[in-house]
Each structure stands twice: as C-alpha cells, then as structure tokens.
Design a protein around this motif. Structure first.
Motif, PDB file in Angstrom:
ATOM      1  N   SER A  36       0.912  -1.216   0.444  1.00 56.58           N
ATOM      2  CA  SER A  36       0.323   0.162   0.056  1.00 56.58           C
ATOM      3  C   SER A  36       1.075   1.234  -0.475  1.00 56.58           C
TER       4      SER A  36
ATOM      5  N   ASP B 150      -6.286  -1.128  -4.720  1.00 58.88           N
ATOM      6  CA  ASP B 150      -5.094  -2.000  -3.738  1.00 58.88           C
ATOM      7  C   ASP B 150      -6.242  -2.983  -2.968  1.00 58.88           C
ATOM      8  N   GLU B 151      -5.956  -3.975  -3.833  1.00 59.97           N
ATOM      9  CA  GLU B 151      -7.197  -5.225  -2.997  1.00 59.97           C
ATOM     10  C   GLU B 151      -8.230  -5.096  -3.645  1.00 59.97           C
TER      11      GLU B 151
HETATM   12 MG    MG Z   1      -2.313  -3.336   2.428  1.00 57.81          MG
END
Ligand code: MG
Ligand code: ADP
Lengths: 226, 405
Positions: A46, A166-167
């Motif tokens: 991240s 992000d995911e």
């Molecule tokens: Mg993360």
C-alpha cells in the motif's frame, strides 16, 4: 509512464524506532500495462501504491510520472495529478454513506477544472460498470460488489490513464470478485494502465506482469504473454 | 455550478445530524435574536425620544425651582424661585421670544358634577400658548384682564376633558379645583407624553394670580418656560440663565444649585443615557451568546472533522487540494451559523412586534431591515472564525493517514 528509482520509505514509529518499509524499489511501468503486485501483509504494497498515486512522498529516490519529477511538485500540483491522471480503488470501497451512487461518482469532478456535464459524465461512468440503473441508490442499498463497481466508476469519471487498485476484491465474495475483475480486464483492453495489489494467484494471472515483494524490495518481476 | 455542488454537499452534511446542527445554531440564534431586539428597541426608543423632544420643544428651556433631581415635576416645598427671578431673566437674558412663569401643583382633585379626577394645576400667564407653542383646540386662553382680576377661569387639557366630561363639551361649565369654583373657557389641543413619560394632556391652566392668591396661597414660582427666538440659541440661554440665577441666589462655587435649567439638548442626552444602559446590557448578552455559540460551533465542527477523517482522506485522494477541504468545512460552519442567524433575525423581529403589545406600549420597538444585514454579517463572521481551526485541522491531515481512518 511510471519510473521509480531507488525509492525508500522510512516511518518513525511512536517509540522513535525507524521502520524501513521500502528499501530501494526501482520499477518502470509502461503505459497500458496491467501489473499485479503481490506480497504478504505489511510488506509495503500500500505504501508503494500511495507513492505511485502521488498521495505519499518517498523518503529518498526519484519518481517520474510521464516524465515529470514528482518530488519537485507542490501539494496542489499533486492534488491535480491525482485528480486527472490517477484513479484509486480501495479494498473498503470508501463511498460516502447516505450519498447516492451518482453523487459519489461525481466527487472527483468537484475538484476538476472541467465542470461540464457532471451528471452526464457520472452517469456514463456508472453505465460503464453496469450500474446505470442504480444511480440514485445509496451505498446501503447496494451489495458489496455493486459498491465496489460504484467506486470503480468514481475512479474512471475523470478519464485517468492510471488505475491503482489496492486489493479491490479483498472484501468481496467469489462471484462479485469475478464481476469486478472482468471490469478491470475491459478497462485494460481500453488502454488504461492498471496496477493492482492482490493476494490471489488466480487474480494475478489476469495481469500481464506480476511483481513480488519481500522486506521492502522487489524479489521477482515476471512478464508473460497476456 | 461547482460551488453550487459544494454548497449542496455541505447542506447534506448539515442535514445528516439535525440535533447536532440545532445545537450549533442555538447560541447563534440567541445572539442574533438579542441583536435584532436591540436594533428594534433602539429604533423604537429613539423614535419615541424624537417625538417627546418634539413635544418638549426644540427651542424650549425649562427652569425648575429646586436643585438635585435630573427631571420630573417641580417640588411643592421648595421656595427658591421667585417672580423677581423671572423678571430678571426676561430683562437680562437675550434671545427670548416668549416666556411663561408658572406656579404648579400636581395631583390635585378636580370635580365636575359627580365626576372627579386628579391632575396638574398650572397657574400660568397669558404667554402660555406662545411659550409652550400650544394652541387651544376650542374656546380661548384667559386674558390680561383675567390675570388682573384674579379671575376663576380655567383651560383644560384633553385627558382632563375625557375623564370629567367624556364626549360632552366643557366650555362654559363650572368645575371645582381645591374647592374653588372655576369656569371653563378653553380646551388645549392634544400634546402626548413628555420625555419623562408623563401625560402632558393631564393639566388645567389657570391664571397665575388666581392660583397664587385664591387657591394655593403662595407667592413663589415652580417653573419658568422660555421659548428661544432661535433653536441654536438654546444652549446659550441655558448657560446665561444658570449664571444669572447662580448670581442672584448667591450660590458659591462648588455648592449645589437650588434650581434646574433644562433645554432640549439635556433632555435628549438624558434619554439617550437611559437607552444606552439598556443597549449595553443587551449588547453584552448578544456578544456572550455569539461567543459561546461560536465555541460550540467550533467544538462540534472538531468532533465532526474527527468523525469524517476517512472522508477527508478520500477527498484528498480524489484530487481535493488542502484549500478545497478547508473551504468545505468553512462553508459548512458558516452555512450553519448564517442559517441560525437568519432564524435569530426572524425570531427577533417577532419579539420586536410583540414587545410593545405585551408591555402595553411601555416598550417601543420598531422592526426594520437592518437586522437582516447585521445578522448575516455577524453570524457569517462567527461561522468563519469558529470554522477556521477545525477546517485547518482537516486540511492539514496527512491524506494517507486520514484514508486509514
Ligand atoms: Mg495494504
Ligand atoms: N503512517 C505510518 N506510520 C508508521 N508506520 C506505518 C505507517 N503506514 C504504514 N506503516 C507501516 O508500514 C508497513 C507497511 O505498510 P503497508 O504499506 O500498508 O503494507 P501492506 O499494504 O503491504 O500490508 C507496516 O508495517 C505498517 O505498520
């Protein structure tokens, strides 16, 4: 085009202890690439995404975005880059509660210099993710998959060249994940650069390039024919 | 368009927590309501003062027997002013157009047939009408002949007529003042209230000589009224009269005077002083409410910023500059205070309309448009001042940290 050279990021924890989250990441991502970033939790994925997205600054190293040196930009210019060139998609959607899908998607337009046809453009972005008929629903009335699609529409509304996810399927069931992933496939085909953090090999396989990280460094970078 | 969107989003945020929004408005509502009432009461009071100064006479100077009191009816027991004083004033003070010398007694019983009332008995001269600029409405004033013969003739004020006669015509009838019979020869035109709030129409005018010898049996003077030839000379006449009487009464420097000289300027000064005290009090209430209201707004905005950290991070990620976030919260806080302010103005104007009715005319208030401007400016100012700290806190957040919540 994204060019990172020897990027480091060091956090100072409350106790004064330094944590070297990124320890020299060099990376070059061409326009139109579809990149998956994989690493265990807490390995700085991240942090790297936030630096690429101009939301965070590296401690040392150089970052060129489309040839422009990002370190030299002031805070307002970074905001403008985020608004125009970058679309963020988060694991937890980050939609404003009690606010309709249409208004959520319009949010980036409020900070844009182009203020024309806000309703039409937001509507078109929702059409693109297949939610044209859910414009006036608030997040509470939508499923997780639908909420993430609203968030994708929001990331698209200013027509950015880079999407940072992000995911994006981290909070979704398998069916919704598949739906969301097929939207990313389509966006990639349309020519957008996509960088996606994921834990799933299956999802990573959709990308043309898989980067694996460990201890703040890139340990593998595999390109394969899509 | 973009601004309209920002304002709409702010309104949405405001609408999401109505109880909290009301709490934020409360202090502002109270403050602006008070401010509006101040303005209305101030306007009403100054209209009233203007009216009563008009009644007093812009070119009038009153000389009362006895010192001390600021204003009010002459004191019966003081015998400090004489006919010789009044003669000396007429001879030595310049700029006098007309002068009336009077012996006055208040609260005397007057009877007409079976009706009676209490009123002021004013023993004056034939100059009364001119010195007071007060014409009779019907009949006539008494004459020099009446003065010479100590005639028992009377001119009635409107209130006396209403209380003793109702709608009947009093001219030619007989009344009893302190058990002395008088013939009514005239009725005064209506005059209204004095600057002290006294009903000036409650009085009976009789010849000075009659009052002094036939009724009250005293050779002194209670009041001298001067009409200046030129209103600009009033203050000069006031000081000349004061100097003359100080000299005639041999009052040493530093000792209190045994007379009072009052002109239109001292009357308006006094009235403004009374208003000023009230305004100071209400102004303080308003200021304190606005300050407390501002603090409440600031604290609730801080709570709101704390609760919306993720939203702030999100907006920054989507391209909001620091100043966009700052103005979002400033717009929110000032929208709330301005709405509170407008409610305050409306409540204040309602109070201003009700005040004279509820107080049965004792309090004057004049609603006007000025409170809208004042209310807007003050509430917007409070909103901006109260919003600066929370808005800056929101704007200066690290977007990455904010996004994590
Ligand atoms: Mg993360
Ligand atoms: N603002 C911060 N202050 C201190 N430490 C941080 C901060 N942000 C992230 N970290 C630390 O940096 C490390 C990497 O975080 P992150 O990039 O979120 O990892 P990942 O996304 O790979 O799980 C973690 O150990 C985390 O605790």
């Amino acid at each position: 085009m994204i060019e990172l050279k020897d990027i480091t990021k060091t956090y100072r924890k409350n106790g004064g202890m330094e944590v070297n989250v990124l320890q020299g990441v060099s990376l070059r991502i061409e326009k139109g690439e579809y990149v998956a970033i994989m690493a265990p939790s807490g390995m700085g994925k991240s942090t790297l995404m936030n630096i690429i997205g101009c939301l965070d600054r590296p401690s040392t190293g150089e970052y060129r975005l489309d040839g422009i040196e990002v370190e030299k930009m002031d805070d307002d210019s970074l905001s403008s880059v985020r608004n125009k060139k970058i679309g963020f998609v988060f694991q937890s959607f980050h939609l404003l509660p009690r606010t309709t899908a249409l208004e959520n998607v319009q949010l980036p337009l409020i900070y844009s210099t182009d203020e024309t046809d806000m309703d039409a453009r937001a509507g078109a972005a929702l059409d693109e993710v297949g939610l044209g008929d859910r414009m006036h629903h608030v997040p509470g009335e939508l499923s997780g998959g639908q909420q993430q699609r609203v968030a994708i529409a929001r990331s698209l509304v200013n027509d950015p060249s880079i999407l940072l996810a992000d995911e994006p399927t981290g909070n979704l069931d398998t069916a919704s994940s598949t739906e969301v992933m097929s939207i990313f496939d389509k966006l990639h085909k349309d020519g957008r650069t996509i960088i996606m953090v994921t834990h799933s090999d299956e999802i990573a396989q959709r990308a043309g390039r898989v980067i694996k990280m460990r201890d703040g460094r890139i340990v593998s970078d595999d390109r394969r024919a899509a | 368009m973009k601004q309209a969107k920002t304002v709409r989003l702010a309104l949405k945020a405001i609408g999401m927590n109505k109880m909290r929004t009301f709490l934020m408005m409360l202090g502002i509502i109270i403050g602006i309501t008070t401010l509006t009432v101040i303005v209305s009461v101030g306007k009403g009071a100054s209209a009233k003062v203007m009216k009563s100064i008009q009644n007093f006479g812009a070119n009038a100077v009153l000389i009362f027997a006895g010192g001390g009191k600021v204003m009010g009816p002459p004191d019966e027991k003081v015998n400090t002013l004489t006919l010789e004083d009044s003669q000396a004033i007429l001879q030595e003070v310049k700029g006098i157009r007309s002068m009336d010398t009077a012996l006055i007694r208040v609260g005397r019983t007057v009877k007409y047939e079976d009706n009676n009332t209490n009123t002021v008995i004013y023993g004056g001269t034939t100059n009364y009408g001119d010195a007071w600029e007060w014409p009779v409405e019907s009949g006539d004033y008494f004459t020099e002949e009446d003065m010479g013969s100590m005639a028992r003739v009377a001119v009635l004020g409107k209130t006396v007529v209403r209380e003793l006669y109702g709608d009947a015509d009093p001219i030619g009838t007989n009344i009893r003042i302190e058990n002395v019979n008088f013939k009514v020869v005239g009725v005064l035109g209506p005059r209204g209230t004095s600057p002290m709030g006294m009903d000036m129409d409650s009085r009976i005018i009789v010849p000075y000589t009659t009052a002094a010898r036939r009724v009250f049996n005293t050779p002194y003077v209670s009041l001298i009224r001067i009409a200046a030839a030129d209103p600009n000379q009033v203050e000069k006449i006031e000081s000349d009269v004061a100097a003359l009487l100080t000299d005639r009464h041999r009052i040493q420097a530093g000792f209190p005077e045994d007379f009072r000289v009052r002109g239109a300027s001292s009357v308006s000064k006094m009235a403004k002083g009374m208003m000023g005290t009230l305004n100071l009090f209400l102004g303080l209430v308003s200021l304190i409410s606005l300050a407390v209201g501002g603090l409440v707004v600031m604290n609730i905005m801080l709570i709101s910023v704390g609760e919306r950290v993720k939203e702030i991070g999100l907006r920054r990620a989507l391209g909001a500059r620091k100043q966009d976030v700052r103005s979002q919260f400033l717009i929110e806080s000032s929208l709330i205070t301005v709405m509170g302010g407008l409610i305050g103005v409306v409540v204040g104007l309602v109070v201003s309309v009700l005040l004279p009715i509820m107080s049965k005319g004792k309090m004057a208030a004049l609603p006007s448009w000025e409170p809208f401007v004042l209310g807007f400016v003050f509430s917007a100012m409070v909103g901006i001042l109260a919003g600066i700290h929370p808005a800056t806190k929101a704007a200066e957040m690290d977007p990455v940290v904010a996004l994590k919540g």
